[in-house]
Design an enzyme around this catalytic site. Structure first.
Site, PDB file in Angstrom:
ATOM      1  N   GLU A  10       0.831  -1.213   0.000  1.00 34.11           N
ATOM      2  CA  GLU A  10       0.000   0.000   0.000  1.00 34.11           C
ATOM      3  C   GLU A  10       0.860   1.255   0.000  1.00 34.11           C
ATOM      4  OE1 GLU A  10      -3.398   2.232   2.766  1.00 34.11           O
ATOM      5  OE2 GLU A  10      -2.052   0.747   3.654  1.00 34.11           O
ATOM      6  N   ASP A  13      -5.550   3.081  -1.059  1.00 35.84           N
ATOM      7  CA  ASP A  13      -6.280   3.922  -0.122  1.00 35.84           C
ATOM      8  C   ASP A  13      -6.470   5.289  -0.773  1.00 35.84           C
ATOM      9  OD1 ASP A  13      -6.818   5.834   1.996  1.00 35.84           O
ATOM     10  OD2 ASP A  13      -6.246   4.277   3.428  1.00 35.84           O
ATOM     11  N   GLN A  22      -9.577   1.527   0.190  1.00 36.92           N
ATOM     12  CA  GLN A  22      -9.949   2.132   1.465  1.00 36.92           C
ATOM     13  C   GLN A  22     -10.323   3.589   1.228  1.00 36.92           C
ATOM     14  OE1 GLN A  22      -6.326   1.139   3.653  1.00 36.92           O
ATOM     15  NE2 GLN A  22      -7.435  -0.405   4.838  1.00 36.92           N
ATOM     16  N   GLU A  31     -11.663   3.203   6.584  1.00 43.27           N
ATOM     17  CA  GLU A  31     -10.540   3.459   7.480  1.00 43.27           C
ATOM     18  C   GLU A  31     -10.483   4.952   7.783  1.00 43.27           C
ATOM     19  OE1 GLU A  31      -6.256   1.449   7.702  1.00 43.27           O
ATOM     20  OE2 GLU A  31      -6.265   3.150   6.325  1.00 43.27           O
TER      21      GLU A  31
END
Length: 291
Positions: free
Chosen positions: A168, A203, A231, A267
């Site tokens: 990530e 993300d 996310q 998140e």
């Protein structure tokens, strides 16, 4: 969850809705961790993710999942450590992964074995492998081959039990010095490793803070099939996605247009913080965007 008045879905597919997973390290902070599973299920989540499971027994966590009808979508491999005590202390001590730290090979291997052991019990198909902080005065490019070699070994181990590993990109404002912070760099690593069970965890909060142009990156990378998990959080405050500079109403519809069927991890830090029921009170965005 497509909307015909806004977006034309490919091949006349029926509208869908992203599958949201509650990140229990962020949501329901007013509750003890093990009580957050029930709270998430009560709010309609069918999957959960969190940073680390290692402070709790595999059996206790599995029982919470089963008892609340939840799937384990994702968790992280240890941030560092070569035994359970040091693993438990690693994150609070500032560790952010050891993937890029060549001298910590034993910790990396111990962490992968531990993570896969938990994944087997929790029936979790994905593990995020944190890249770590770049050592002082070391160029990122000088570590790429070692990182690829280490990931290739880890992917072979994970493949034995059908687990996908994720890397990530994380923005440098929230995590200064992090080894991996750009989407293109993550996909270059996938090219170098060439393992079918290595994907990118994208993300959108981190992507916007570090790079911007989020919709274009979704259009570029989702069709490759190499983004295994998404996310979301509002930008810049990392709170609910219904406030801030990112238009998630548009981005979530774009996921439908692009045919993304994976999990979308929530998140974010609830804006009501530790207020009892604060997470639940802030979930109105899910209903508003269920068009």
């Amino acid at each position: 969850m497509g909307c015909a008045t806004l977006y034309a879905l490919p091949h006349s597919l029926p509208p869908t809705m992203p599958r949201f997973a509650a990140n229990l390290s962020f949501l329901y902070p007013d509750l003890p961790f093990l009580e957050r599973f029930e709270a998430a299920a009560r709010d309609g989540f069918t999957a959960v993710e969190y940073l680390f499971p290692y402070a709790w027994s595999k059996q206790d966590l599995a029982a919470r999942l089963r008892g609340n009808g939840l799937q384990q979508a994702l968790f992280n491999a240890p941030a560092a450590g070569a035994d359970l005590v040091s693993v438990g202390r690693a994150w609070d001590s500032g560790a952010r992964g050891v993937l890029c730290l060549a001298e910590r090979q034993d910790e990396f291997r111990y962490g992968m074995a531990l993570a896969l052991d938990y994944a087997a019990t929790l029936e979790c198909p994905r593990i995020h492998v944190m890249a770590g902080l770049l050592p002082n005065a070391v160029l990122r490019e000088s570590l790429l081959q070692a990182v690829a070699d280490r990931l290739r070994w880890a992917c072979a181990l994970a493949a034995e039990q059908g687990v996908t590993l994720l890397i990530e990109p994380i923005n440098l404002r929230d995590m200064p010095g992090y080894f991996l912070n750009r989407q293109d760099h993550a996909h270059e690593i996938l090219d170098a490793v060439a393992a079918a069970n290595l994907q990118v965890q994208m993300d959108l909060y981190h992507c916007q803070v570090q790079e911007g142009d989020v919709a274009t990156k979704l259009r570029r990378y989702l069709p490759t099939g190499r983004v295994g998990h998404l996310q979301i959080a509002g930008v810049p405050d990392r709170q609910e996605p219904d406030a801030g500079e990112l238009n998630y109403h548009y981005l979530l519809a774009l996921l439908d247009e692009l045919g993304y069927s994976g999990w979308v991890g929530c998140e974010y830090r609830p804006r009501l913080g530790l207020q009892p029921g604060g997470t639940t009170a802030g979930l109105g965005w899910r209903q508003r965007w269920s068009f």
